[in-house]
Design an enzyme around this catalytic site. Sequence first.
Site, short mmCIF file in Angstrom:
data_model
loop_
_atom_site.label_atom_id
_atom_site.label_comp_id
_atom_site.label_asym_id
_atom_site.label_seq_id
_atom_site.Cartn_x
_atom_site.Cartn_y
_atom_site.Cartn_z
N LYS A 1 45.60 115.53 12.95
CA LYS A 1 44.34 115.14 12.32
C LYS A 1 43.91 116.18 11.29
O LYS A 1 43.49 115.85 10.18
CB LYS A 1 43.27 114.96 13.39
CG LYS A 1 43.58 113.81 14.35
CD LYS A 1 42.69 113.83 15.59
CE LYS A 1 43.08 112.71 16.55
NZ LYS A 1 42.44 112.86 17.88
N GLY B 1 43.36 97.72 19.46
CA GLY B 1 43.64 96.40 18.90
C GLY B 1 42.74 95.34 19.52
O GLY B 1 42.18 94.48 18.82
N LYS C 1 47.72 108.80 13.42
CA LYS C 1 47.72 110.14 12.81
C LYS C 1 49.11 110.74 12.74
O LYS C 1 49.46 111.43 11.79
CB LYS C 1 46.80 111.10 13.57
CG LYS C 1 47.04 111.10 15.08
CD LYS C 1 45.77 110.83 15.84
CE LYS C 1 45.91 109.54 16.60
NZ LYS C 1 44.79 109.09 17.35
N GLY D 1 38.10 109.52 15.77
CA GLY D 1 37.62 108.25 16.33
C GLY D 1 36.57 107.55 15.48
O GLY D 1 36.83 107.18 14.34
N GLY E 1 46.61 97.10 22.26
CA GLY E 1 46.12 97.96 23.33
C GLY E 1 44.61 98.03 23.24
O GLY E 1 43.96 97.09 22.77
#
Lengths: 428, 428
Positions: free
Chosen positions: B207, B16, B107, B136, B13
Amino acid sequence: MTTPLRLGIAGLGTVGTGVVKIVRQKANLLAERAGRPVVITAVSARSRDKDRGVNIKDYAWEDDPVALAQRDDVDVFVELMGGSDGPAKAATKAAIAAGKDVVTANKALLAHHGQALAEAAEAAGKVIRFEAAVAGGIPVIKALTEGLAGNEITRVMGVMNGTCNYILTRMQSAGLPYAEVFEEANQLGYLEADPTLDVGGIDAGHKLSLLAAIAFGTQVDFDAVELEGIERITIDDIHQAADMGYRIKLLGVAQQTGRGLEQRMSPCLVPDTSPLGQLEGGTNMCVLEGDAVEQIVLRGPGAGEGPTASAVMGDVMDIARGFRLPTFGQPATSLAKAKSAHSVTPAPYYLRMALEDKPGALAKIATVLGESGVSIDRMRQYQHDGDTAPVLIVTHKVTRADLNQALEAMATLDVMRDPPVALRIETV
Amino acid sequence: MTTPLRLGIAGLGTVGTGVVKIVRQKANLLAERAGRPVVITAVSARSRDKDRGVNIKDYAWEDDPVALAQRDDVDVFVELMGGSDGPAKAATKAAIAAGKDVVTANKALLAHHGQALAEAAEAAGKVIRFEAAVAGGIPVIKALTEGLAGNEITRVMGVMNGTCNYILTRMQSAGLPYAEVFEEANQLGYLEADPTLDVGGIDAGHKLSLLAAIAFGTQVDFDAVELEGIERITIDDIHQAADMGYRIKLLGVAQQTGRGLEQRMSPCLVPDTSPLGQLEGGTNMCVLEGDAVEQIVLRGPGAGEGPTASAVMGDVMDIARGFRLPTFGQPATSLAKAKSAHSVTPAPYYLRMALEDKPGALAKIATVLGESGVSIDRMRQYQHDGDTAPVLIVTHKVTRADLNQALEAMATLDVMRDPPVALRIETV
């Protein structure tokens, strides 16, 4: 691996004392995290008997840091003496020659001798780590070298001298002139013995040159940093910048341009709503820009016992964990000698000048600027101060070379008192 | 070491694809920095033929990520599929069993199965890295685990769901109600397929639970996170908070207290002048506090192709460089099972309620609060909205338990429409 990692600490000032405290007080935590004990075996400092609030009697003592660096029971030489030459340099070289890893907080040493030391260390299979040398407690070297290792770094910026940022923000908040706040900072013990290191931008320039080397894979080149201090910033500059929505910061910027590597450490205007603009007091900030990550901003204490010792211990723990990286993130022999470019990236500039109160004075200035190809975005003339008229100009984007040409031409005009102050407005 | 590090990437996606681009476009830079080439040997995704703007024909293809994870020509299994169970979990387990290191952005997987996966990986001498799973592009895992390894961490805070921060800041800047901005975010594709993951605080809670494990050396315990979403925040809350000098943020806080580990993910009021208060749009921020370093603030993009791929590549480069660390910074078997404490740290609270417009209504509320030991710092009654009076109260510091008792008592009063909204005012 359960063999203890043995530290020899040279320099027991604020930072050294902080490191001793952490190693003594957190032995279990450190061992758990590193997978092996971290211990101090020997120390060296100017005075053995000074009361530092920590017990150093358990450690072997050396009067001479070189002897400390060479001890058989030391794995890592922790250099916290400071100074670009003299004992710090001699002992660091001795440590590498004796097969020790090195952790240092010494920006001056590395800014001047980093390439040679890195080559020596790497030839000997040893590492030099220096997280504490740049931006105190902020793990910026690690972020840049490791966290952003997949990025082509495009620009690095930083407010990295807490004293200067203290002076500039204190001038603004208290409405006090530079000289008075400088004296205040002096009384508070914020200034180096030679204050030019701080207010002249040298200390921050050392740090910038180290960041630039890591960011761009180039040899440290402190001499190529364009240095400008904050000594000429007046309270009027600060107020006028604020009126326009800016703050003045001693800002370091390093970026690759088509014409070479630009390294500048100079007072700049930044938007008051930006993270850099909002940075108050002695806090430091680094802005890292990469092609993948876009922009990362790191903020934290730039000095002090705890924060600097925290950075030293981060390096020590990496070594304890077996993380071994070339000093500047890639082999020293692979670092390119950067072609240096001086302020080739165009930017708008803030110009402040004092004109004699004569008819046509402003016109003369405007004409000279126009002839030099510098176009004016905004201009304000303030109320006369005796027979002098303070004038403020914000230019459109211009290269520093073109601006300098205009400034030289302006200096020859009879209406111009003192050379104008020119501050870059940095896009952040 | 010049043996290439061979990646097998599962999931092509946004992230990747970003990783493939970096590995293809920066082969030389990565090799120089890592001291060895980093290459992709095989990939797996839902569709082989989708146009992703990158050439994946050079890589072996596997329909099944488990098969990818087991390939002999893969050293590192890069898991970018997502999902707490199903293929992501199966393939990660298979990778570990087959002796691969793992890099993941997942996560949910680690929040639910992190302890078991870490134990399995460490028993096999393999590492799991997950920088991209939290905040991120911000290298916060690295900062916490490595840079601050000499600190006893005292508190960790974070705004770690960009979508929620987008919604809250957009409500404020445009003066729009929640439902409308939610729909906007949906149209823009900012929301997960199940939006509760975002606005319910679940994604950010995942997270937080990972950060807490690393910060405090405890086993991940997502179930212990007190979760509260932003669904009940109104535009009035935002305006009223702003009136008092606050911003509302979906803020995660983890801290050790005398009574256990507190983990909260909930909308909180923070000062509008603080770095957290000034965070706009989809940007993320993590605040790390340690006994030595004091406070470090990290800010950066919380999502997107480049930033997330940057974090993945940071992990890949660490593995390429031979940096090996237990998943949560210390051996999984040494992680304590944390006793969890629910909001025991007292704080002032913002309470918003709608009272029936009857004589004595306000007095009833004040009495109930007083009887529950909750003292009032400020109270405002706004103009009636029909026969309802909006009332705003800021309490002095109170524990959530005491406050809850008061809220329950208030709910029984006949003057009270709807249950009150209670938002913590966090000291940052």
